[in-house]
Design a protein around this motif. Structure first.
Motif: not given
Length: 630
Positions: A179-180, A226-227, A276-278, A326-327
């Protein structure tokens, strides 16, 4: 805590990018709707209408971005050159050229702007149009060739670097870390290149072996976007960003057009951390449930996801999307709320206004860079985040000096986003000057560090007095003194019960909470305003000198104010405000200009050392009340 120069540069860079993209958000929505409805896997497949999709993303959207970027730098002429240059990179690559547009649009404007400066004043009358057209044509043509030969290959190589990066993580079993590379690539509109050029071939191979593949899910997960959109919808300040987020959510999540949320991240680049976190959380969850899809969900809507999910994998698919959402939402919420508390502008209107401001900037540059005399100045503006704290104090002090000097100059205080266009001089804290320049490019800007103890006011008054007729000064001073002799005081702003004396020393945050709670208990503000005061203090100390601090919420917290009110806490032993000892904590909640009379009184009171000392030590509530309100 004050923002570093690097943070300011990143923030300004993000705002510049958003300034190119956000004014064209309607075009993105139009393209997204056409894509969602009419492509073969869309809601209402139509081969004829679907033929619009490719040209719109290949030509229309990059051209619009390029024109806006060039216009921000050099007006419509810059926009035209930006478009010509961008066509070179559009033709020179086989992927949508949003990156090239964001580079070449402003670059084309910058080049033609400097070319025009070289010819300024050197063209014979009657030849202006001829020279302007030929310079535009020559410069635009050369930039198009440069883009075709240089920028296009560079972007293609960037895509190759991303491909290698993704494969590096895949080959080592570190899929979540992919994801990075994947998420930033998506935001730069390389999502289709990453998905179809890298991940889909890997997925097809895995499907042949295992009947499903996680590779189809790495780029297409709608959760991270979405987040982001949910966080903007819930936590951003009132404006077009907040209002447009629900529609973008529908297009993104149910329509599968992920490009709709990319500009929201470009508007605030730190949100890359959220996506990235999500993305990493979603991939980790997919692997945890050993889930996969049988083919690429196209477009990447929740319906396409479910259609491509093999039997027995639905729980894992929902869990991965939910975890990514969520993240991403949590991280984005923190970043957006901090920006709102600081008063950062993230609205569509801000992106659009930058175009108008930049167009006027060159016209006023000479005026902004020179020092004005009294005959050229009729309005001086003090500006801060909220326009009701430190700026009001500074305005009160300078107003007194201007009046004493007999100068007929209006001195007002405003929030930075509300600086009037007729301001000739704008005074701000040094950390806010760049923002003020963007809002009022026509004005002379003066930076200060301390709104009370600074020699700048006297220096400015002396300069403004230069060339002023003595007799005229005296008559103006008399007229202003007579006109301002009647003082209006709204005694409801400061109640005696909101003055607390002889308090024991506490921590800075506790002192602010105590002062803010008095405002809450008296019905001046909502409880959330206290948190806004604390957030404001974290960004920049409200200590103003002479042992006084005036904690207050930032501009975005004004909606938490019910009516204007002030509370005063006295700490004879002092409170530590980032190395400065504060004896008077004066909490402010201001609606309109009702509180400015008291602040003006305060600036005069603490200017005298003996009076300031008495305010710090007196045990007479009536004395403080009368000094502040009469």
């Amino acid at each position: 805590m004050q923002k570093s120069s690097f943070q300011n540069k990143v923030q300004n860079f993000g705002r510049f990018l958003s300034g190119m993209v956000m004014p064209n958000i309607g075009a993105f929505i139009a393209w997204g709707l056409i894509t969602a409805f009419f492509i073969p896997t869309g809601w209402i497949p139509n081969e004829g209408l679907a033929s619009l999709v490719g040209p719109m993303i290949t030509y229309m959207l990059p051209v619009l971005i390029a024109f806006t970027g060039g216009q921000m730098v050099a007006g419509k002429r810059g926009g035209v050159i930006g478009v010509i240059a961008t066509m070179g990179v559009i033709v020179g690559t086989d992927i949508p050229m949003f990156i090239g547009a964001m580079i070449l649009g402003p670059f084309g404007g910058w080049v033609i702007k400097h070319i025009d400066q070289q010819f300024e004043g050197k063209i014979k009358p009657g030849f202006e149009m001829l020279i302007n057209n030929f310079t535009a044509g020559i410069v635009g043509g050369l930039l198009a060739i440069f883009a075709y030969q240089i920028i296009g290959p560079v972007v293609s190589n960037l895509n190759e670097v991303l491909r290698v990066g993704v494969e590096f993580f895949v080959n080592r079993g570190l899929l979540p870390l992919a994801s990075i590379f994947i998420e930033p690539a998506k935001i730069l509109f390389l999502n289709n290149a990453i998905n179809h050029g890298i991940l889909s071939p890997l997925g097809v191979q895995q499907v042949e072996e295992a009947g499903k593949s996680i590779f189809f899910m790495l780029e297409t997960n709608p959760g991270p976007g979405l987040g982001i959109l949910l966080a903007y919808w819930i936590f951003s300040a009132e404006g077009m960003v907040k209002e447009s987020a629900p529609g973008a959510i529908i297009i993104h999540f149910f329509g599968g057009i992920h490009e709709i949320y990319f500009p929201y991240v470009l508007m605030k680049p730190s949100l890359l951390l959220a996506v990235i976190g999500g993305g990493a959380s979603g991939i980790f969850t997919f692997r945890l449930f050993n889930t996969g899809l049988v083919a690429t969900p196209s477009p990447g809507s929740i319906f396409a996801y479910l259609a491509m999910t093999p039997r027995g994998n639905y729980l894992g698919v929902f869990a991965g999307i939910l975890a990514a959402t969520a993240v991403s939402f949590v991280i984005a919420s923190v970043l957006i709320k901090r920006s709102v508390a600081r008063g950062d502008t993230m609205e569509f209107e801000s992106a659009q206004s930058r175009v108008r401001e930049q167009k006027g900037r060159d016209l006023h540059m000479d005026k902004a860079n020179k020092k004005l005399s009294a005959s050229e100045v009729s309005k001086i503006v003090f500006a801060c985040d909220a326009g009701m704290g430190s700026s009001a104090m500074g305005a009160g002090r300078l107003r007194k000096k201007i009046k004493a000097a007999g100068l007929d100059i209006e001195v007002v205080n405003k929030a930075i986003d509300e600086i009037p266009q007729d301001a000739q001089i704008v005074i701000t804290h040094q950390n806010l000057t760049e923002r003020a320049k963007q809002k009022a490019p026509q004005a002379e800007h003066i930076s200060i560090q301390d709104f009370l103890q600074t020699p700048v006011y006297d220096q400015l008054v002396e300069r403004l007095q230069a060339g002023e007729d003595d007799q005229k000064k005296q008559s103006k001073a008399v007229e202003k003194k007579e006109a301002q002799s009647a003082a209006f005081v709204n005694q409801e702003i400061l109640k005696k019960e909101n003055i607390k004396l002889g308090l024991d020393s506490v921590k800075r945050t506790e002192a602010i909470k105590m002062a803010g709670q008095l405002l809450v208990d008296s019905g001046y503000v909502d409880q959330d305003y206290v948190n806004a005061m604390l957030d404001r203090e974290e960004e920049m100390s409200t200590y103003i000198g002479q042992g006084v601090a005036i904690p207050h919420g930032v501009g975005s917290a004004k909606k938490k104010i019910k009516k204007t009110g002030i509370s005063i806490l006295q700490f004879p032993e002092g409170v530590n405000f980032e190395g400065e000892t504060v004896y008077l904590v004066i909490a402010i909640a201001g609606v309109g200009n009702e509180h400015l009379k008291i602040l003006a009184n305060l600036s005069e009171l603490i200017e005298e050392n003996t009076t300031a000392e008495k305010l710090r030590t007196t045990d007479d509530i009536d004395y403080i009340y009368e000094e502040f309100t009469l």
